[in-house]
Design a protein around this motif. Structure first.
Motif, mmCIF file in Angstrom:
data_model
loop_
_atom_site.group_PDB
_atom_site.id
_atom_site.type_symbol
_atom_site.label_atom_id
_atom_site.label_comp_id
_atom_site.label_asym_id
_atom_site.label_seq_id
_atom_site.Cartn_x
_atom_site.Cartn_y
_atom_site.Cartn_z
ATOM 1 N N ASN A 245 -3.580 17.000 -14.959
ATOM 2 C CA ASN A 245 -4.600 17.417 -15.911
ATOM 3 C C ASN A 245 -4.917 16.329 -16.917
ATOM 4 O OD1 ASN A 245 -4.712 19.978 -14.879
ATOM 5 N ND2 ASN A 245 -3.268 20.833 -16.364
ATOM 6 N N SER A 246 -6.168 16.226 -17.275
ATOM 7 C CA SER A 246 -6.507 15.362 -18.401
ATOM 8 C C SER A 246 -6.854 16.208 -19.616
ATOM 9 C CB SER A 246 -7.695 14.479 -18.060
ATOM 10 O OG SER A 246 -8.878 15.250 -18.041
ATOM 11 N N LEU A 247 -7.066 17.502 -19.389
ATOM 12 C CA LEU A 247 -7.481 18.412 -20.455
ATOM 13 C C LEU A 247 -8.746 17.913 -21.145
ATOM 14 C CD1 LEU A 247 -3.953 19.165 -21.919
ATOM 15 C CD2 LEU A 247 -5.219 20.415 -20.161
ATOM 16 N N ASP A 248 -9.497 17.094 -20.437
ATOM 17 C CA ASP A 248 -10.731 16.528 -20.989
ATOM 18 C C ASP A 248 -10.471 15.759 -22.282
ATOM 19 O OD1 ASP A 248 -13.107 16.553 -19.556
ATOM 20 O OD2 ASP A 248 -13.268 18.717 -19.707
ATOM 21 N N ASP A 249 -9.260 15.277 -22.432
ATOM 22 C CA ASP A 249 -8.898 14.534 -23.628
ATOM 23 C C ASP A 249 -8.764 13.054 -23.274
ATOM 24 O OD1 ASP A 249 -7.716 13.559 -25.990
ATOM 25 O OD2 ASP A 249 -5.715 14.010 -25.198
ATOM 26 N N PRO A 250 -9.579 12.205 -23.874
ATOM 27 C CA PRO A 250 -9.601 10.784 -23.505
ATOM 28 C C PRO A 250 -8.227 10.127 -23.543
ATOM 29 C CG PRO A 250 -11.443 11.278 -24.939
ATOM 30 C CD PRO A 250 -10.615 12.532 -24.869
ATOM 31 N N ALA A 251 -7.432 10.423 -24.532
ATOM 32 C CA ALA A 251 -6.115 9.791 -24.622
ATOM 33 C C ALA A 251 -5.236 10.224 -23.459
ATOM 34 C CB ALA A 251 -5.453 10.155 -25.953
ATOM 35 N N GLN A 252 -5.260 11.516 -23.227
ATOM 36 C CA GLN A 252 -4.446 12.069 -22.147
ATOM 37 C C GLN A 252 -4.855 11.499 -20.792
ATOM 38 O OE1 GLN A 252 -2.027 14.552 -22.173
ATOM 39 N NE2 GLN A 252 -2.246 15.748 -20.303
ATOM 40 N N ARG A 253 -6.155 11.419 -20.555
ATOM 41 C CA ARG A 253 -6.576 10.931 -19.249
ATOM 42 C C ARG A 253 -6.225 9.460 -19.073
ATOM 43 N NH1 ARG A 253 -12.577 9.505 -19.383
ATOM 44 N NH2 ARG A 253 -12.634 10.175 -17.225
ATOM 45 N N GLU A 254 -6.320 8.709 -20.130
ATOM 46 C CA GLU A 254 -5.958 7.304 -20.021
ATOM 47 C C GLU A 254 -4.469 7.169 -19.707
ATOM 48 O OE1 GLU A 254 -8.132 5.076 -22.679
ATOM 49 O OE2 GLU A 254 -7.296 3.143 -22.064
ATOM 50 N N ALA A 255 -3.670 7.997 -20.364
ATOM 51 C CA ALA A 255 -2.223 7.959 -20.111
ATOM 52 C C ALA A 255 -1.932 8.353 -18.667
ATOM 53 C CB ALA A 255 -1.517 8.913 -21.078
ATOM 54 N N ARG A 256 -2.634 9.350 -18.180
ATOM 55 C CA ARG A 256 -2.395 9.813 -16.821
ATOM 56 C C ARG A 256 -2.791 8.765 -15.799
ATOM 57 N NH1 ARG A 256 1.270 13.504 -16.846
ATOM 58 N NH2 ARG A 256 0.731 15.391 -18.017
ATOM 59 N N ARG B 138 0.872 -1.183 0.000
ATOM 60 C CA ARG B 138 0.000 0.000 0.000
ATOM 61 C C ARG B 138 0.904 1.226 0.000
ATOM 62 N NH1 ARG B 138 -3.953 0.572 4.358
ATOM 63 N NH2 ARG B 138 -5.097 1.624 2.707
ATOM 64 N N SER B 139 0.564 2.175 -0.835
ATOM 65 C CA SER B 139 1.469 3.309 -0.990
ATOM 66 C C SER B 139 1.046 4.518 -0.170
ATOM 67 C CB SER B 139 1.540 3.711 -2.456
ATOM 68 O OG SER B 139 0.259 4.090 -2.910
ATOM 69 N N LEU B 140 -0.176 4.491 0.323
ATOM 70 C CA LEU B 140 -0.718 5.675 1.000
ATOM 71 C C LEU B 140 -0.637 6.897 0.089
ATOM 72 C CD1 LEU B 140 0.590 5.132 4.637
ATOM 73 C CD2 LEU B 140 -1.658 4.618 3.681
ATOM 74 N N GLN B 141 -0.808 6.622 -1.173
ATOM 75 C CA GLN B 141 -0.862 7.701 -2.148
ATOM 76 C C GLN B 141 -2.130 7.538 -2.972
ATOM 77 O OE1 GLN B 141 3.950 8.261 -3.000
ATOM 78 N NE2 GLN B 141 2.676 7.129 -4.437
ATOM 79 N N VAL B 142 -2.758 8.656 -3.283
ATOM 80 C CA VAL B 142 -3.905 8.602 -4.179
ATOM 81 C C VAL B 142 -3.661 9.570 -5.335
ATOM 82 C CG1 VAL B 142 -5.513 7.995 -2.341
ATOM 83 C CG2 VAL B 142 -5.199 10.395 -2.962
ATOM 84 N N GLY B 143 -4.286 9.279 -6.448
ATOM 85 C CA GLY B 143 -4.139 10.132 -7.619
ATOM 86 C C GLY B 143 -5.433 10.860 -7.912
ATOM 87 N N VAL B 144 -5.317 12.059 -8.423
ATOM 88 C CA VAL B 144 -6.494 12.843 -8.769
ATOM 89 C C VAL B 144 -6.344 13.310 -10.209
ATOM 90 C CG1 VAL B 144 -7.878 14.866 -8.203
ATOM 91 C CG2 VAL B 144 -6.636 13.668 -6.397
ATOM 92 N N ILE B 145 -7.380 13.080 -10.990
ATOM 93 C CA ILE B 145 -7.363 13.554 -12.371
ATOM 94 C C ILE B 145 -8.384 14.669 -12.510
ATOM 95 C CG2 ILE B 145 -7.669 12.924 -14.781
ATOM 96 C CD1 ILE B 145 -5.646 11.139 -13.936
ATOM 97 N N VAL B 146 -7.941 15.821 -12.950
ATOM 98 C CA VAL B 146 -8.856 16.939 -13.170
ATOM 99 C C VAL B 146 -8.785 17.358 -14.623
ATOM 100 C CG1 VAL B 146 -8.603 17.814 -10.819
ATOM 101 C CG2 VAL B 146 -7.091 18.656 -12.604
ATOM 102 N N PRO B 147 -9.852 17.942 -15.128
ATOM 103 C CA PRO B 147 -9.791 18.431 -16.500
ATOM 104 C C PRO B 147 -8.643 19.435 -16.631
ATOM 105 C CG PRO B 147 -12.036 18.561 -15.686
ATOM 106 C CD PRO B 147 -11.177 18.173 -14.521
#
Lengths: 370, 370
Positions: B133-144, B95-104
Motif C-alpha cells: 500500500n502507498s495509502l496515496d501518501d507521497p512519503a509512503q509510496r517513495e519508501a515502498r 535478474r530476480s524474476l520479481q516485480v513490485g506493485v504499489i497500490v493506494p
DNA sequence: CACCCGCACACAAACGTTTGTGTGATTACG
DNA sequence: CGTAATCACACAAACGTTTGTGTGCGGGTG
C-alpha cells in the motif's frame, strides 16, 4: 558482452544502439549498483570489515572497527548509495527474508485487510511478503505453496486452512515454518479473531432485543470462521433460552450473491424469521437485497446482524449492526507468530476479541416501540 | 543471537531443544535441498551441463547433451526433487524474476482485483509479484518503492500515479523499468480502463432515460480515473444537450463514507438532482445511504449510476446500474507491458473498454412510465 | 591420410554476501 | 621486561547459479 537479452521476449530491437556514440550508450545503461567491494576499496579496508560494520546495530559497530573507520565506512556507504544485494546475502545465509501468504481471495475485504496487517508487520521487521489467491481450491493452493517454496520463502502464512487439512500435515512433515491466520485447523498455531465469542455477542444482542425466531446464513463448512461463529451464536441463544433449529441454518458462502441465495433458501422453507445473522457483512447485504425482493423490510420486518464491520456497514441505507473483528491485528499477530516459528519457537495460537457494533438494522422496536 | 522475538507474543522458549539426543535434533532439522551439484554428481556430468539442460526448452535440450544424458538428467533431477535456487540464479544473472506493485490501498476492491490480474499473469510467466500500500501518501509510496528497489525487483507497476508525478520522473531518470496501471500520468506507458468512455456511457444512459438534472460525486482530483470519468461524463451530457454545472460536481473520495458526504454536500446547495453518477460503486452505496437519510428514495426520487460493477452492485436492495471495467485485464495487461519494458521495449499504453450494466437504480420511469 | 568440424561434454570464472580464522601491532599485567 | 591478551583489521572459503571457453573424440571430406 553482458547485454545479452532473451530474444523470445519480443524485445524491441533497437539496432540504433550500436550506432550511438559510446558515452550515449553508457548513459542509457543503468549504472551498476555499488557493492561491498566498491565501498571497501573506497575506504581502504576489506569487504568483511564493511560487511560487519554495516550489519551491526549502531552500538555494536565498534566491536569490528575503530571509531574512525566505522565513521568512514558509514559515510562512504551512504554517499555511494550502497544497498546490500539481497541475492548475495540470501545465497550465503540461506534466508530470504521473504514470507508467503496464501489467501482464499484477495478481493475479499477481510483477507485484504489481514494481508495489510501482515505486510505492515513484515515490512517493519525487514521482511517482504508475497500474497496469492488459492480460490479455496486444493489444487491451486498446493501449486501456490510449491511456488512459494521454490522462491525459498522463510515461512508461509495460510489464511485458507480447512479442518483436517492434508496440506498442513505435509508442510509440518517437511518442517516448513508456517502459521495460520483467520481460519483455524487442528492445533497448528495461528492468529484468529475469536469467532465463537463474536457469534455469542450477536446472539446475545438479538435475544436481548426481543428477537426469538432467528436464522443464520453462514459460509461454507470447511471454514472454521463460519463454524465457530455458528457455534458461539447457538451457545449464546441457548444461554437466553432460545435455540437454532436446523432449518434456520443455511450454508451458502461469503459474498453478496450467497446472502441473497441464503434468504431464498430460508423463505422457501416457511415463514420469515425475526432476524438473520449472516456470518459476513457482504452476505448480510445480499440478504437485505433478497429480503426486499420478498417484500420484507429491514429492520421493520427482519433484523440483520452482519460480521466484520466492513466500512460499508456504517454507510448502508440502513446502517448495519455487525461484529467488528480486529482483522489488521490478526495479520500483524500472524506475522509475529511466523517470525517466532522461523526462529525455532513453538508459539501458541492467539485469539483476538471482537466487539459488537449496534446500528439500525436491529432496531425494529428500539426507536419506536410498537 | 538472531533469535530476538517480540515477547508480547507469548513465544514458547524451548530450552528443551538442547536436552534432546543428537539424532532427534538432526531429525528436526530440515534436510538441505539438492543443488545442481547433487544432480550432476548423481548423473556423472558437470553442473554446467545439468544447468543448460534444465534451463532449455524441451526441444532445445539436445543441443547441450546426448539424448540419453538429457533423459538421465531429467529423471534424476525429478526424483531428487531438485529445485533451482533463485538466489544463486539471481546473483548470477542480476535478474530476480520479481516485480513490485504499489497500490493506494489493497482493501479497495478495484485495486485488489487489478493485483489479482497482475499476479496471475506474473505467475504464468515465472515471475512473482509483491504488492504494498502507498495509502496515496507521497512519503509512503517513495519508501515502498525504495524497499522494492532494495529487493532488486526487475520492475514496478504503479497503480497510484498522480498527474505531474515527480516520483515517476525520478524512476524514469534512474532507468527503473516501470509501468502504470489504473491511473494515467503524463505519457508513461500503462494499462488502463477507458475511463472517459465509461463516463460517456453513464451520461448517455442517464440522458436517454430522461434525466436532465444530474450530479457527480467523484474521487480526489489527483486520480486520473476520477478526472477522466468526469470529462467523459460531461462530454456525454453535452452530446445530449445537457450540461454539468459546477455546483453539481463534488469531489470527495472513493469509499462509502465519501459517497455519503458527497450527498450531504450536494443537498446543502439546493434541491436534489434527478440522478447522481458516482465514480465508484462504494461511493454510490454511501450516496444511497445519504439520500435515504434525507428522505429520498432510489430510484423513485433520484437515479444512481455507480462505477466498476462490484459484485455488490447486483445484490444490493436496489440493484445498481454501473459501469463494468475490466479490472482483471487491466492487471494482466499491465504485467505484459512491464515485461516488455524490462526486455528493453517501449510499449504504448493500452486502454480497455468498459461496458454499461443497466439495473434498477436508474429505472424510475422505465418500468412504469408516468 | 591429413584436416576440419561438430558433438558432448568439462573447466572455471564470476555474481555479492557472510563468517570462521588468521595476523601483525598495541596495550595490559604480573 | 616478558608474555598474554586485545584490538583492528585482512584473508579466504563458501553459498548455487550461469555462461564463455576449452577439449578429446569420432566422422566426414579432399
Amino acid at each position: 558482452m553482458k547485454a545479452t537479452v532473451p530474444k523470445r521476449l519480443g524485445y524491441c530491437q533497437e539496432g540504433d544502439r550500436n550506432s550511438l556514440p559510446q558515452e550515449a550508450v553508457l548513459a542509457m545503461t543503468r549504472p551498476k549498483a555499488p557493492t561491498l567491494q566498491t565501498v571497501a576499496s573506497a575506504v581502504g579496508v576489506d569487504v568483511s570489515t564493511v560487511s560487519r560494520v554495516l550489519n551491526s546495530a549502531a552500538d555494536e559497530r565498534e566491536r569490528w572497527a575503530s571509531a574512525e573507520t566505522v565513521a568512514r565506512i558509514l559515510v562512504t556507504a551512504a554517499e555511494l548509495g550502497y544497498r546490500r544485494n539481497p541475492h548475495g546475502a540470501s545465497l550465503r545465509t540461506a534466508r530470504s527474508l521473504q514470507v508467503g501468504v496464501i489467501v482464499p481471495r484477495l478481493q475479499d475485504f477481510v483477507l485484504a485487510t489481514i494481508f495489510e496487517g501482515i505486510d505492515e508487520a513484515a515490512s517493519e521487521h525487514g521482511y517482504a511478503a508475497f500474497v496469492t489467491n488459492s480460490l479455496d481450491d486444493p489444487a491451486q493452493r498446493e501449486a501456490r505453496v510449491a511456488q512459494l517454496l521454490d522462491r525459498r520463502v522463510d515461512g508461509i502464512i495460510l489464511c485458507d486452512a480447512r479442518r483436517e487439512d492434508p496440506l498442513l500435515r505435509k508442510l509440518a512433515a517437511q518442517r516448513v515454518p508456517f502459521v495460520l491466520a483467520s481460519r483455524t485447523s487442528d492445533t497448528y498455531p495461528g492468529a484468529f479473531a475469536d469467532d465463537a465469542q463474536g457469534g455469542h455477542l450477536a446472539a446475545e444482542h438479538l435475544a436481548a432485543n426481543g428477537y426469538t425466531d432467528v436464522a443464520v446464513i453462514a459460509g461454507p463448512d470447511y471454514a472454521s470462521t463460519a463454524n465457530l461463529r455458528i457455534e458461539g451464536f447457538r451457545a449464546g441463544l441457548e444461554a437466553h433460552g432460545l435455540s437454532l433449529p436446523e432449518h434456520r441454518l443455511v450454508r451458502t458462502g461469503f459474498d453478496a450473491a450467497a446472502g441473497r441465495a441464503g434468504v431464498d433458501q430460508l423463505l422457501a422453507q416457511g415463514p420469515a424469521p425475526d432476524a438473520i445473522f449472516a456470518t459476513n457483512d457482504f452476505a448480510a447485504i445480499g440478504a437485505i437485497g433478497g429480503l426486499r425482493e420478498h417484500g420484507l423490510r429491514v429492520p421493520e420486518d427482519v433484523g440483520i446482524v452482519g460480521y466484520n464491520d466492513t466500512p460499508l456497514a456504517a454507510s448502508l441505507p440502513v446502517p448495519m449492526t455487525t461484529i467488528r473483528s480486529p482483522m489488521l491485528d490478526v495479520g500483524r499477530t500472524a506475522f509475529g507468530l511466523l517470525e517466532s516459528v522461523i526462529a525455532g519457537g513453538h508459539p501458541t495460537s492467539v485469539a483476538l476479541t471482537p466487539t459488537l457494533i449496534v446500528r439500525e438494522s436491529t432496531m425494529s422496536s428500539a426507536p419506536t416501540p410498537a
